[in-house]
Design a protein around this motif. Structure first.
Motif, PDB file in Angstrom:
ATOM      1  N   ILE A  80      39.232  48.735  49.157  1.00 16.39           N
ATOM      2  CA  ILE A  80      40.229  48.477  50.209  1.00 16.39           C
ATOM      3  C   ILE A  80      39.546  48.003  51.481  1.00 16.39           C
ATOM      4  CG2 ILE A  80      41.922  49.562  51.737  1.00 16.39           C
ATOM      5  CD1 ILE A  80      42.627  51.442  49.411  1.00 16.39           C
ATOM      6  N   HIS A  81      38.512  48.725  51.897  1.00 15.70           N
ATOM      7  CA  HIS A  81      37.840  48.399  53.152  1.00 15.70           C
ATOM      8  C   HIS A  81      36.895  47.200  53.015  1.00 15.70           C
ATOM      9  CE1 HIS A  81      39.350  51.856  55.386  1.00 15.70           C
ATOM     10  NE2 HIS A  81      39.140  52.585  54.304  1.00 15.70           N
ATOM     11  N   GLY A  82      36.503  46.912  51.794  1.00 15.02           N
ATOM     12  CA  GLY A  82      35.598  45.786  51.586  1.00 15.02           C
ATOM     13  C   GLY A  82      36.305  44.466  51.379  1.00 15.02           C
ATOM     14  N   TYR A  83      37.639  44.494  51.286  1.00 14.68           N
ATOM     15  CA  TYR A  83      38.396  43.260  51.048  1.00 14.68           C
ATOM     16  C   TYR A  83      38.458  42.446  52.338  1.00 14.68           C
ATOM     17  CZ  TYR A  83      42.205  40.140  49.716  1.00 14.68           C
ATOM     18  OH  TYR A  83      42.979  39.025  49.439  1.00 14.68           O
ATOM     19  N   ASP A  84      37.661  41.417  52.410  1.00 14.31           N
ATOM     20  CA  ASP A  84      37.597  40.559  53.586  1.00 14.31           C
ATOM     21  C   ASP A  84      37.198  39.157  53.130  1.00 14.31           C
ATOM     22  OD1 ASP A  84      37.613  39.631  56.138  1.00 14.31           O
ATOM     23  OD2 ASP A  84      35.744  40.603  56.766  1.00 14.31           O
ATOM     24  N   PRO A  85      38.128  38.425  52.525  1.00 13.49           N
ATOM     25  CA  PRO A  85      37.772  37.136  51.914  1.00 13.49           C
ATOM     26  C   PRO A  85      37.455  36.038  52.914  1.00 13.49           C
ATOM     27  CG  PRO A  85      40.131  37.501  51.806  1.00 13.49           C
ATOM     28  CD  PRO A  85      39.534  38.781  52.312  1.00 13.49           C
ATOM     29  N   VAL A  86      37.815  36.228  54.182  1.00 15.94           N
ATOM     30  CA  VAL A  86      37.529  35.221  55.202  1.00 15.94           C
ATOM     31  C   VAL A  86      36.551  35.818  56.205  1.00 15.94           C
ATOM     32  CG1 VAL A  86      38.477  33.705  56.966  1.00 15.94           C
ATOM     33  CG2 VAL A  86      39.823  34.221  54.921  1.00 15.94           C
ATOM     34  N   ARG A  87      35.370  35.226  56.318  1.00 16.14           N
ATOM     35  CA  ARG A  87      34.325  35.760  57.200  1.00 16.14           C
ATOM     36  C   ARG A  87      33.804  34.685  58.134  1.00 16.14           C
ATOM     37  NH1 ARG A  87      31.915  40.399  55.351  1.00 16.14           N
ATOM     38  NH2 ARG A  87      31.129  40.458  57.487  1.00 16.14           N
ATOM     39  N   ALA A  88      33.407  35.136  59.323  1.00 16.32           N
ATOM     40  CA  ALA A  88      32.765  34.240  60.290  1.00 16.32           C
ATOM     41  C   ALA A  88      31.270  34.559  60.314  1.00 16.32           C
ATOM     42  CB  ALA A  88      33.370  34.438  61.679  1.00 16.32           C
ATOM     43  N   ILE A  89      30.455  33.589  59.928  1.00 22.37           N
ATOM     44  CA  ILE A  89      29.004  33.777  59.876  1.00 22.37           C
ATOM     45  C   ILE A  89      28.338  32.677  60.701  1.00 22.37           C
ATOM     46  CG2 ILE A  89      26.977  33.938  58.383  1.00 22.37           C
ATOM     47  CD1 ILE A  89      28.808  34.792  56.115  1.00 22.37           C
ATOM     48  N   ASP A  90      27.592  33.079  61.720  1.00 24.42           N
ATOM     49  CA  ASP A  90      26.884  32.129  62.597  1.00 24.42           C
ATOM     50  C   ASP A  90      27.829  31.074  63.171  1.00 24.42           C
ATOM     51  OD1 ASP A  90      24.479  33.436  62.147  1.00 24.42           O
ATOM     52  OD2 ASP A  90      24.012  32.195  60.399  1.00 24.42           O
ATOM     53  N   GLY A  91      29.019  31.512  63.532  1.00 20.87           N
ATOM     54  CA  GLY A  91      29.972  30.586  64.141  1.00 20.87           C
ATOM     55  C   GLY A  91      30.757  29.747  63.157  1.00 20.87           C
ATOM     56  N   ASN A  92      30.451  29.868  61.874  1.00 23.52           N
ATOM     57  CA  ASN A  92      31.170  29.108  60.853  1.00 23.52           C
ATOM     58  C   ASN A  92      32.097  30.023  60.048  1.00 23.52           C
ATOM     59  OD1 ASN A  92      29.786  26.629  61.427  1.00 23.52           O
ATOM     60  ND2 ASN A  92      28.008  27.473  60.345  1.00 23.52           N
ATOM     61  N   ILE A  93      33.250  29.492  59.673  1.00 20.75           N
ATOM     62  CA  ILE A  93      34.230  30.256  58.907  1.00 20.75           C
ATOM     63  C   ILE A  93      34.025  29.976  57.417  1.00 20.75           C
ATOM     64  CG2 ILE A  93      36.666  30.693  58.484  1.00 20.75           C
ATOM     65  CD1 ILE A  93      35.718  31.613  61.195  1.00 20.75           C
ATOM     66  N   TYR A  94      33.829  31.049  56.670  1.00 23.95           N
ATOM     67  CA  TYR A  94      33.676  30.939  55.220  1.00 23.95           C
ATOM     68  C   TYR A  94      34.806  31.705  54.547  1.00 23.95           C
ATOM     69  CZ  TYR A  94      28.955  29.349  56.361  1.00 23.95           C
ATOM     70  OH  TYR A  94      27.884  28.675  56.870  1.00 23.95           O
ATOM     71  N   SER A  95      35.393  31.102  53.548  1.00 20.31           N
ATOM     72  CA  SER A  95      36.506  31.736  52.853  1.00 20.31           C
ATOM     73  C   SER A  95      36.265  31.736  51.351  1.00 20.31           C
ATOM     74  CB  SER A  95      37.819  31.009  53.161  1.00 20.31           C
ATOM     75  OG  SER A  95      38.884  31.582  52.420  1.00 20.31           O
ATOM     76  N   LEU A  96      36.540  32.889  50.768  1.00 13.62           N
ATOM     77  CA  LEU A  96      36.478  32.994  49.311  1.00 13.62           C
ATOM     78  C   LEU A  96      37.826  32.665  48.682  1.00 13.62           C
ATOM     79  CD1 LEU A  96      34.412  36.305  48.954  1.00 13.62           C
ATOM     80  CD2 LEU A  96      33.603  33.947  48.733  1.00 13.62           C
ATOM     81  N   GLN A  97      38.835  32.488  49.527  1.00 16.57           N
ATOM     82  CA  GLN A  97      40.163  32.170  49.028  1.00 16.57           C
ATOM     83  C   GLN A  97      40.335  30.658  48.880  1.00 16.57           C
ATOM     84  OE1 GLN A  97      42.583  34.178  52.006  1.00 16.57           O
ATOM     85  NE2 GLN A  97      43.093  35.770  50.532  1.00 16.57           N
ATOM     86  N   GLY A  98      41.211  30.300  47.974  1.00 17.57           N
ATOM     87  CA  GLY A  98      41.507  28.887  47.779  1.00 17.57           C
ATOM     88  C   GLY A  98      40.589  28.174  46.817  1.00 17.57           C
ATOM     89  N   ILE A  99      39.469  28.794  46.468  1.00 19.10           N
ATOM     90  CA  ILE A  99      38.548  28.176  45.518  1.00 19.10           C
ATOM     91  C   ILE A  99      39.118  28.243  44.107  1.00 19.10           C
ATOM     92  CG2 ILE A  99      36.226  28.279  44.539  1.00 19.10           C
ATOM     93  CD1 ILE A  99      35.280  29.510  47.151  1.00 19.10           C
ATOM     94  N   SER A 100      39.709  29.392  43.801  1.00 23.77           N
ATOM     95  CA  SER A 100      40.308  29.589  42.483  1.00 23.77           C
ATOM     96  C   SER A 100      41.496  30.526  42.617  1.00 23.77           C
ATOM     97  CB  SER A 100      39.282  30.179  41.509  1.00 23.77           C
ATOM     98  OG  SER A 100      39.910  30.634  40.325  1.00 23.77           O
ATOM     99  N   ALA A 101      42.661  30.080  42.171  1.00 20.12           N
ATOM    100  CA  ALA A 101      43.856  30.913  42.231  1.00 20.12           C
ATOM    101  C   ALA A 101      43.680  32.175  41.391  1.00 20.12           C
ATOM    102  CB  ALA A 101      45.071  30.117  41.762  1.00 20.12           C
ATOM    103  N   PHE A 102      42.997  32.027  40.274  1.00 22.16           N
ATOM    104  CA  PHE A 102      42.749  33.180  39.404  1.00 22.16           C
ATOM    105  C   PHE A 102      41.874  34.213  40.110  1.00 22.16           C
ATOM    106  CE2 PHE A 102      40.080  35.337  36.219  1.00 22.16           C
ATOM    107  CZ  PHE A 102      41.082  35.959  35.478  1.00 22.16           C
ATOM    108  N   ALA A 103      40.811  33.736  40.775  1.00 18.72           N
ATOM    109  CA  ALA A 103      39.917  34.640  41.493  1.00 18.72           C
ATOM    110  C   ALA A 103      40.641  35.316  42.657  1.00 18.72           C
ATOM    111  CB  ALA A 103      38.692  33.878  42.000  1.00 18.72           C
ATOM    112  N   ASP A 104      41.493  34.549  43.362  1.00 20.43           N
ATOM    113  CA  ASP A 104      42.272  35.130  44.461  1.00 20.43           C
ATOM    114  C   ASP A 104      43.151  36.262  43.953  1.00 20.43           C
ATOM    115  OD1 ASP A 104      41.133  33.313  46.136  1.00 20.43           O
ATOM    116  OD2 ASP A 104      42.898  32.000  46.263  1.00 20.43           O
TER     117      ASP A 104
END
Length: 202
Positions: A23-47
């Protein structure tokens, strides 16, 4: 716990702890070094897999921890003796209520001191300006009457103590009223109907 420790508690405890971590680790959108990285949208199945395990299945963990707490609370009492209930209630005051008041009170004093000396950047915005708050607003922001406590993690302790208090009240009511109350509370929980919703209806 007694020597007759239930093995099923040990079996379930580990996956429930993993559930809380998910629950607490679910954070698919992260800001790293000023850049936004998302794990969402790459695969509907994975999402779908991430959301199901972290925000659906794992959400059963906290209610089950509450269920275990109620199980052990009721296991230690004699249903027919009010003194047995009272003794367990006093024990819960010592183990839940007093630490809840102490640590949230300490954090409130810390934030008040920081604001007094002009160190506002270390105080969460959700706390607001303490010196401008009324007495009820101070109680609310510190102990979480209609919101989370000032120490967010203690919402679990607050709600657990409220459940113990409600359990104590149920010994004085008839079984029909008990079921009405239980169904009503279940409805509120399933629909997410809370105090903020009641206030917004006025």
């Amino acid at each position: 716990m007694s020597k007759e420790r239930e093995s099923w508690i040990d079996i379930l405890r580990f996956p429930l702890i993993v559930g809380v971590i998910l629950i607490h680790g679910y954070d698919p959108v992260r800001a790293i070094d000023g850049n936004i990285y998302s794990l969402q949208g790459i695969s509907a199945f994975a999402d779908g897999i991430m959301f199901f395990f972290s925000q659906v299945l794992a959400r059963l963990s906290v209610p089950l921890f509450f269920l275990f707490a109620g199980y052990f609370f009721l296991k230690k009492i004699n249903y027919l003796e009010f003194s047995s209930w009272k003794n367990q209630f006093y024990k819960r005051c010592n183990s839940l209520l007093i630490p809840f008041i102490f640590w949230n009170g300490c954090l409130f004093l810390l934030f008040f001191s920081l604001q007094y000396f002009g160190i506002y950047q270390l105080v969460p915005k959700s706390v607001g300006l303490i010196k401008d708050k009324s007495f009820f607003e101070i109680i609310n922001v510190t102990f979480g009457v209609t919101q989370y406590p000032i120490s967010y993690q203690f919402w679990f302790i607050r709600d657990l103590f409220l459940c113990v208090t409600i359990a104590l009240v149920t010994i004085f009511i008839q079984i029909k009223i008990y079921w009405v109350m239980l169904i009503t509370l279940l409805f509120f929980w399933l629909t997410g109907f809370i105090l903020r919703d009641i206030r917004s209806m006025k």
